[in-house]
Design a protein around this motif. Structure first.
Motif, mmCIF file in Angstrom:
data_model
loop_
_atom_site.group_PDB
_atom_site.id
_atom_site.type_symbol
_atom_site.label_atom_id
_atom_site.label_comp_id
_atom_site.label_asym_id
_atom_site.label_seq_id
_atom_site.Cartn_x
_atom_site.Cartn_y
_atom_site.Cartn_z
ATOM 1 N N LEU A 117 31.007 -3.120 41.536
ATOM 2 C CA LEU A 117 31.510 -1.651 40.716
ATOM 3 C C LEU A 117 30.872 -1.250 40.258
ATOM 4 O O LEU A 117 29.107 -1.977 39.295
ATOM 5 N N ALA A 118 30.730 -0.046 40.162
ATOM 6 C CA ALA A 118 29.184 1.267 39.497
ATOM 7 C C ALA A 118 30.165 1.713 38.136
ATOM 8 O O ALA A 118 31.647 2.251 38.513
ATOM 9 N N ILE A 119 29.672 1.235 37.940
ATOM 10 C CA ILE A 119 30.314 1.446 35.772
ATOM 11 C C ILE A 119 29.662 3.216 35.796
ATOM 12 O O ILE A 119 28.713 3.107 35.392
ATOM 13 N N ASP A 120 29.821 4.014 35.212
ATOM 14 C CA ASP A 120 29.934 5.267 34.207
ATOM 15 C C ASP A 120 29.732 5.126 33.344
ATOM 16 O O ASP A 120 30.617 5.294 32.641
ATOM 17 N N VAL A 121 28.734 5.454 32.277
ATOM 18 C CA VAL A 121 29.628 5.658 30.502
ATOM 19 C C VAL A 121 28.555 6.546 30.459
ATOM 20 O O VAL A 121 27.379 7.847 30.361
ATOM 21 N N HIS A 122 29.459 7.699 29.659
ATOM 22 C CA HIS A 122 28.978 9.662 29.333
ATOM 23 C C HIS A 122 28.996 9.608 27.866
ATOM 24 O O HIS A 122 30.742 8.828 27.330
ATOM 25 N N ILE A 123 28.311 10.156 27.173
ATOM 26 C CA ILE A 123 28.302 9.868 25.540
ATOM 27 C C ILE A 123 28.113 11.143 25.586
ATOM 28 O O ILE A 123 26.629 12.069 25.513
ATOM 29 N N GLN A 124 28.652 12.741 25.223
ATOM 30 C CA GLN A 124 28.950 13.352 24.294
ATOM 31 C C GLN A 124 28.877 13.078 23.102
ATOM 32 O O GLN A 124 30.198 13.170 22.379
ATOM 33 N N ASN A 125 28.230 13.677 22.087
ATOM 34 C CA ASN A 125 28.374 13.913 20.432
ATOM 35 C C ASN A 125 28.259 12.810 20.476
ATOM 36 O O ASN A 125 27.520 11.519 20.043
ATOM 37 N N ASP A 126 29.568 11.895 19.844
ATOM 38 C CA ASP A 126 29.750 10.389 19.470
ATOM 39 C C ASP A 126 30.703 9.679 19.851
ATOM 40 O O ASP A 126 31.749 8.891 19.617
ATOM 41 N N MET A 127 31.161 10.798 21.228
ATOM 42 C CA MET A 127 32.698 10.412 21.922
ATOM 43 C C MET A 127 31.448 9.655 23.059
ATOM 44 O O MET A 127 31.174 9.944 24.438
#
Length: 380
Positions: free
Chosen positions: A134-144
Motif C-alpha cells: 500500500l502506497a500512501i500519499d500525504v499532502h499538507i497545504q497550509n493547515d489542510m
C-alpha cells in the motif's frame, strides 16, 4: 480522485478525463481532480496518457501541529486498507508555514499507523519503500491535510514497453502530452526524424490506434489492495481494447545512429506495434519528405550542452531542412535551449511553455506550406 500530471498538460489531461467519462472535472496546478467509481479508477490508470499518478483521497482535515497530525491519521481505520502482514510506504508533500519537512510528516504518519495496529492487534505492518503493498500519499497545504491511496504505484510514464534507452530519453508522459498538444490524431502520416529509442513514434501509434497507454504495464498498485477486483479490471481492459481503431497512414521514426535504431526497434516490438511503425537509419539533414499529402512531425532534438554538437549550426540545419525538404508539413519540436530557437531561421506559429523534468522548455510549431504561404492564402 486526483490525477497528477506535468506542468502545461492540465488542460490536455482534463480533456482525456472527460472523454473517458469522468465527472466533476476540475483543473489545478499539475493536477486534475475528478469523480469516478472503482472501475473508473482502473480505467484511468489504464488509459490516461498524460497522468503520472492517480490518487484516491480517503480523508482530509485541518492539522495545526504534530499532535493534530498524529491524531488525525489515527482516526482512519487502517485495517480497511492494510493487514498486519502487509507492507506500506508513505510519500509526503508539504506547502505550509506550520510544517516544513516532508520526511518528518512521513515519519509521524508512519508512527500513527503502526501504533494503531499495535494497540489493536499487538503486531504491526512493515515499511517497504520500493515495492509496498500500500502506497500512501500525504499532502499538507497550509493547515489542510489530505491522505490518499496511490492507485498507480510507480509513475505512469513507466509504460512497460521501453527496455532499451539512449542518452536523455524523453519521458513517455511528456511525449504523449507533446503529441496531444500538437493536435496529433492519427489522420495523416507521422515522422519523428530524431527518434532515439522510439518513444515518440510509439506514443503516436497508440494515440492513432486508440490503444490504452498503459496496456503493456506490468502492474498497478491497486492490484495489491484488499478490495482488488480482478474480474472488473479484466472487463474494463477488454472494453477499452474493443475501442481501438484502424490506422491507414504511416508512422516513421528515423535516427542517424544505428544503435538508436536498434533500440527503437526493440521497444516497438515490446509495444506490439511493428505493424504500425517503421524505424529506419537516416540523417534528417539529408532527408526529404517521402509521402504525398500532409505530414505531422514531432521530435525532440538535442539541446543539452553535454551532447557534443554545435547548437547554432545544428538548429540552423533544422530550419534549412524543414524549409527545403518538407513542404506540406506541420513540424513541432521541444527544446530547453531557448537561445537555440533564434538560429532556426523560421518564425514559429506557436510556442507552448512546458517542462522537461525541471528544465523550462518550449514546444514550437513551424508550418511548412507546399508552395509559398502567400499563394496558399490567395487561393482560399
Amino acid at each position: 480522485m486526483v490525477a497528477k500530471t506535468l506542468f502545461g498538460f492540465e488542460e490536455v489531461l482534463a480533456r482525456e478525463l472527460r472523454h473517458l467519462g469522468a465527472q466533476k472535472v476540475q483543473i489545478g496546478n499539475r493536477m486534475v481532480s475528478f469523480y469516478g467509481d472503482t472501475g473508473f479508477m482502473y480505467k484511468a490508470n489504464l488509459c490516461l496518457r498524460t497522468a503520472i499518478k492517480i490518487l484516491k483521497p480517503i480523508t482530509s482535515g485541518r492539522v495545526r501541529n504534530e499532535k493534530d497530525l498524529y491524531n488525525f491519521i489515527q482516526r482512519t481505520k487502517w485495517e480497511e486498507y492494510l493487514s498486519n502482514n502487509d507492507t506500506f510506504a508513505i510519500h509526503a508533500t508539504v506547502n505550509s508555514t506550520i510544517f516544513s519537512h516532508s520526511h518528518y510528516i512521513s515519519l509521524k504518519t508512519k508512527d500513527a499507523i503502526v501504533d494503531q495496529f499495535r494497540e489493536r492487534t499487538g503486531e504491526r505492518p512493515s515499511i517497504e519503500l520500493d515495492h509496498p503493498d500500500l502506497a500512501i500519499d500525504v499532502h499538507i497545504q497550509n493547515d489542510m491535510c489530505t491522505v490518499s491511496l496511490d492507485s498507480s504505484g510507480g509513475s505512469l510514464h513507466h509504460r512497460g514497453y521501453r527496455t532499451a534507452t539512449n542518452i536523455a530519453p524523453i519521458n513517455e508522459v511528456l511525449a504523449a502530452g507533446l503529441l496531444l498538444l500538437s493536435g496529433w490524431d492519427g489522420q495523416c502520416d507521422f515522422l519523428d526524424p530524431m527518434c532515439g529509442s522510439g518513444t515518440m513514434a510509439i506514443e503516436a501509434a497508440m494515440i492513432a490506434c486508440n490503444i490504452p497507454a498503459n496496456l503493456n504495464r506490468k502492474e498497478f498498485a491497486f492490484e495489491k489492495w484488499l478490495d482488488w477486483d480482478m474480474d472488473l479490471f479484466e472487463k474494463i481492459e477488454e472494453a477499452c481494447l474493443n475501442k481501438t481503431r484502424e490506422f491507414n497512414h504511416s508512422i516513421i521514426g528515423m535516427d542517424r545512429e544505428y544503435s538508436a535504431v536498434r533500440k527503437a526497434n526493440v521497444n516497438v516490438e515490446n509495444a506490439n506495434l511493428t505493424d504500425f511503425i517503421k524505424i529506419k537509419e537516416g540523417d534528417f539533414f539529408e532527408s526529404n519528405k517521402e509521402v504525398e499529402g500532409p505530414l505531422h512531425m514531432v521530435f525532440n532534438p538535442p539541446y543539452d550542452e553535454r551532447l557534443e554538437i554545435n547548437i547554432e549550426e545544428f538548429y540552423s540545419q533544422i530550419g534549412d531542412t524543414l524549409k527545403k525538404s518538407y513542404p506540406g508539413t506541420n513540424a513541432w519540436f521541444i527544446t530547453g535551449n531557448l537561445e537555440a530557437l533564434k538560429h532556426v531561421g523560421l518564425r514559429p506559429s506557436r510556442k507552448i511553455k512546458v517542462f522537461n523534468g525541471k528544465l523550462e522548455s518550449r514546444l514550437v510549431k513551424y508550418e511548412m506550406y507546399a508552395g509559398s504561404k502567400k499563394a496558399k492564402f490567395q487561393n482560399k
